[in-house]
Design a protein around this motif. Structure first.
Motif, PDB file in Angstrom:
ATOM      1  N   ASP A 152       0.821  -1.454   0.155  1.00  0.00           N
ATOM      2  CA  ASP A 152       0.134  -0.182   0.162  1.00  0.00           C
ATOM      3  C   ASP A 152       0.817   1.247  -0.065  1.00  0.00           C
ATOM      4  N   VAL A 153       1.009   1.950  -1.102  1.00  0.00           N
ATOM      5  CA  VAL A 153       1.775   3.155  -1.218  1.00  0.00           C
ATOM      6  C   VAL A 153       0.663   4.131  -0.687  1.00  0.00           C
ATOM      7  N   ARG A 154       0.998   4.653   0.562  1.00  0.00           N
ATOM      8  CA  ARG A 154       0.252   5.737   1.303  1.00  0.00           C
ATOM      9  C   ARG A 154       0.239   7.049   0.746  1.00  0.00           C
ATOM     10  N   TRP A 155       1.329   7.471   0.313  1.00  0.00           N
ATOM     11  CA  TRP A 155       1.702   8.864  -0.193  1.00  0.00           C
ATOM     12  C   TRP A 155       3.080   8.940  -0.904  1.00  0.00           C
ATOM     13  N   ALA A 156       3.289   9.799  -1.714  1.00  0.00           N
ATOM     14  CA  ALA A 156       4.644  10.054  -2.087  1.00  0.00           C
ATOM     15  C   ALA A 156       4.739  11.711  -2.318  1.00  0.00           C
ATOM     16  N   ASN A 157       5.736  12.363  -2.198  1.00  0.00           N
ATOM     17  CA  ASN A 157       6.149  13.629  -2.313  1.00  0.00           C
ATOM     18  C   ASN A 157       7.335  14.025  -1.900  1.00  0.00           C
ATOM     19  N   SER A 158       7.772  15.389  -2.053  1.00  0.00           N
ATOM     20  CA  SER A 158       9.010  15.935  -1.648  1.00  0.00           C
ATOM     21  C   SER A 158       9.283  15.748  -0.215  1.00  0.00           C
ATOM     22  N   VAL A 159      10.518  15.911   0.306  1.00  0.00           N
ATOM     23  CA  VAL A 159      10.911  16.069   1.645  1.00  0.00           C
ATOM     24  C   VAL A 159      10.462  17.787   1.623  1.00  0.00           C
ATOM     25  N   PRO A 160       9.873  18.083   3.070  1.00  0.00           N
ATOM     26  CA  PRO A 160       9.448  19.397   2.867  1.00  0.00           C
ATOM     27  C   PRO A 160      10.534  20.288   2.828  1.00  0.00           C
ATOM     28  N   ASP A 161      11.780  20.112   3.621  1.00  0.00           N
ATOM     29  CA  ASP A 161      12.890  21.057   3.431  1.00  0.00           C
ATOM     30  C   ASP A 161      13.682  20.632   2.343  1.00  0.00           C
ATOM     31  N   ASP A 162      13.553  19.826   1.408  1.00  0.00           N
ATOM     32  CA  ASP A 162      14.577  19.527   0.574  1.00  0.00           C
ATOM     33  C   ASP A 162      13.604  19.008  -0.805  1.00  0.00           C
ATOM     34  N   LEU A 163      13.171  19.900  -1.507  1.00  0.00           N
ATOM     35  CA  LEU A 163      12.160  19.710  -2.654  1.00  0.00           C
ATOM     36  C   LEU A 163      12.588  18.891  -3.640  1.00  0.00           C
ATOM     37  N   GLY A 164      13.934  18.558  -3.958  1.00  0.00           N
ATOM     38  CA  GLY A 164      14.521  17.374  -4.935  1.00  0.00           C
ATOM     39  C   GLY A 164      14.445  15.734  -4.115  1.00  0.00           C
ATOM     40  N   THR A 165      14.154  15.821  -2.806  1.00  0.00           N
ATOM     41  CA  THR A 165      14.301  14.330  -2.333  1.00  0.00           C
ATOM     42  C   THR A 165      13.029  13.964  -2.320  1.00  0.00           C
ATOM     43  N   LEU A 166      12.716  12.701  -2.912  1.00  0.00           N
ATOM     44  CA  LEU A 166      11.507  12.129  -3.142  1.00  0.00           C
ATOM     45  C   LEU A 166      11.351  11.235  -1.697  1.00  0.00           C
ATOM     46  N   ALA A 167      10.151  11.288  -1.104  1.00  0.00           N
ATOM     47  CA  ALA A 167       9.702  10.438   0.080  1.00  0.00           C
ATOM     48  C   ALA A 167       8.696   9.523  -0.201  1.00  0.00           C
ATOM     49  N   VAL A 168       8.448   8.428   0.028  1.00  0.00           N
ATOM     50  CA  VAL A 168       7.400   7.479  -0.241  1.00  0.00           C
ATOM     51  C   VAL A 168       7.147   6.606   0.909  1.00  0.00           C
ATOM     52  N   SER A 169       6.028   6.656   1.528  1.00  0.00           N
ATOM     53  CA  SER A 169       5.236   6.102   2.485  1.00  0.00           C
ATOM     54  C   SER A 169       4.733   4.648   1.919  1.00  0.00           C
ATOM     55  N   ILE A 170       5.245   3.492   2.273  1.00  0.00           N
ATOM     56  CA  ILE A 170       4.794   2.287   2.022  1.00  0.00           C
ATOM     57  C   ILE A 170       4.549   1.357   3.117  1.00  0.00           C
ATOM     58  N   SER A 171       3.360   0.545   2.964  1.00  0.00           N
ATOM     59  CA  SER A 171       3.381  -0.475   4.175  1.00  0.00           C
ATOM     60  C   SER A 171       2.958  -1.841   3.399  1.00  0.00           C
ATOM     61  N   SER A 172       3.167  -2.865   4.038  1.00  0.00           N
ATOM     62  CA  SER A 172       2.998  -4.475   3.369  1.00  0.00           C
ATOM     63  C   SER A 172       2.876  -5.336   4.446  1.00  0.00           C
ATOM     64  N   ASP A 173       2.533  -6.371   4.073  1.00  0.00           N
ATOM     65  CA  ASP A 173       2.345  -7.381   5.016  1.00  0.00           C
ATOM     66  C   ASP A 173       3.864  -8.211   5.050  1.00  0.00           C
ATOM     67  N   SER A 174       4.620  -7.873   4.266  1.00  0.00           N
ATOM     68  CA  SER A 174       6.071  -8.389   4.336  1.00  0.00           C
ATOM     69  C   SER A 174       6.948  -7.217   3.534  1.00  0.00           C
ATOM     70  N   ALA A 175       8.311  -7.568   3.934  1.00  0.00           N
ATOM     71  CA  ALA A 175       9.395  -6.562   3.472  1.00  0.00           C
ATOM     72  C   ALA A 175       9.296  -5.929   2.091  1.00  0.00           C
ATOM     73  N   ILE A 176       9.562  -4.738   1.903  1.00  0.00           N
ATOM     74  CA  ILE A 176       9.457  -4.153   0.822  1.00  0.00           C
ATOM     75  C   ILE A 176      10.705  -4.354  -0.153  1.00  0.00           C
ATOM     76  N   THR A 177      10.840  -5.030  -1.065  1.00  0.00           N
ATOM     77  CA  THR A 177      12.115  -5.526  -1.767  1.00  0.00           C
ATOM     78  C   THR A 177      12.404  -4.806  -3.314  1.00  0.00           C
ATOM     79  N   GLY A 178      11.315  -3.756  -3.453  1.00  0.00           N
ATOM     80  CA  GLY A 178      11.675  -2.782  -4.561  1.00  0.00           C
ATOM     81  C   GLY A 178      10.783  -1.820  -4.770  1.00  0.00           C
ATOM     82  N   ILE A 179      11.295  -0.707  -5.093  1.00  0.00           N
ATOM     83  CA  ILE A 179      10.433   0.452  -5.395  1.00  0.00           C
ATOM     84  C   ILE A 179      10.516   1.232  -6.689  1.00  0.00           C
ATOM     85  N   ARG A 180       9.709   1.384  -7.475  1.00  0.00           N
ATOM     86  CA  ARG A 180       9.788   2.105  -8.728  1.00  0.00           C
ATOM     87  C   ARG A 180       8.807   3.186  -8.740  1.00  0.00           C
ATOM     88  N   ALA A 181       9.533   4.495  -8.874  1.00  0.00           N
ATOM     89  CA  ALA A 181       8.797   5.619  -8.932  1.00  0.00           C
ATOM     90  C   ALA A 181       8.829   6.213 -10.271  1.00  0.00           C
TER      91      ALA A 181
END
Length: 88
Positions: free
Chosen positions: A11-40
């Motif tokens: 479940d990708v809950r949200w994705a946006n820039s880090v508030p004090d660093d607009l170039g850094t992408l932050a992604v909040s993810i939950s799962s019933d097992s460990a996340i093994t890969g992310i593609r934005a």
């Protein structure tokens, strides 16, 4: 998009820039097992065209756990190279 070891889709809950660093992408993810890969897929707001894909090794776990955490890009994205700017 995020991949997990097994079980239900993450479940990708949200994705946006880090508030004090607009170039850094932050992604909040939950799962019933460990996340093994992310593609934005980064899409231009102006053209609605994909301008970049950021995946796997570009991300690091910033807080939480591998199955319920916030992931950041290790380095800020170069917004000028993507055809946008932080003020746009």
């Amino acid at each position: 998009m995020a991949n997990a070891v097994e079980g239900q889709a993450p479940d990708v809950r949200w994705a946006n820039s880090v508030p004090d660093d607009l170039g850094t992408l932050a992604v909040s993810i939950s799962s019933d097992s460990a996340i093994t890969g992310i593609r934005a897929h980064i899409v231009s707001d102006a053209t609605h065209q994909e301008v970049a894909v950021v995946e796997n090794d570009a991300f690091t776990l910033a807080s939480g756990t591998p199955d319920d955490g916030v992931w950041h890009t290790k380095r800020p994205l170069d917004l000028a190279d993507l055809g946008t700017s932080p003020s746009a």
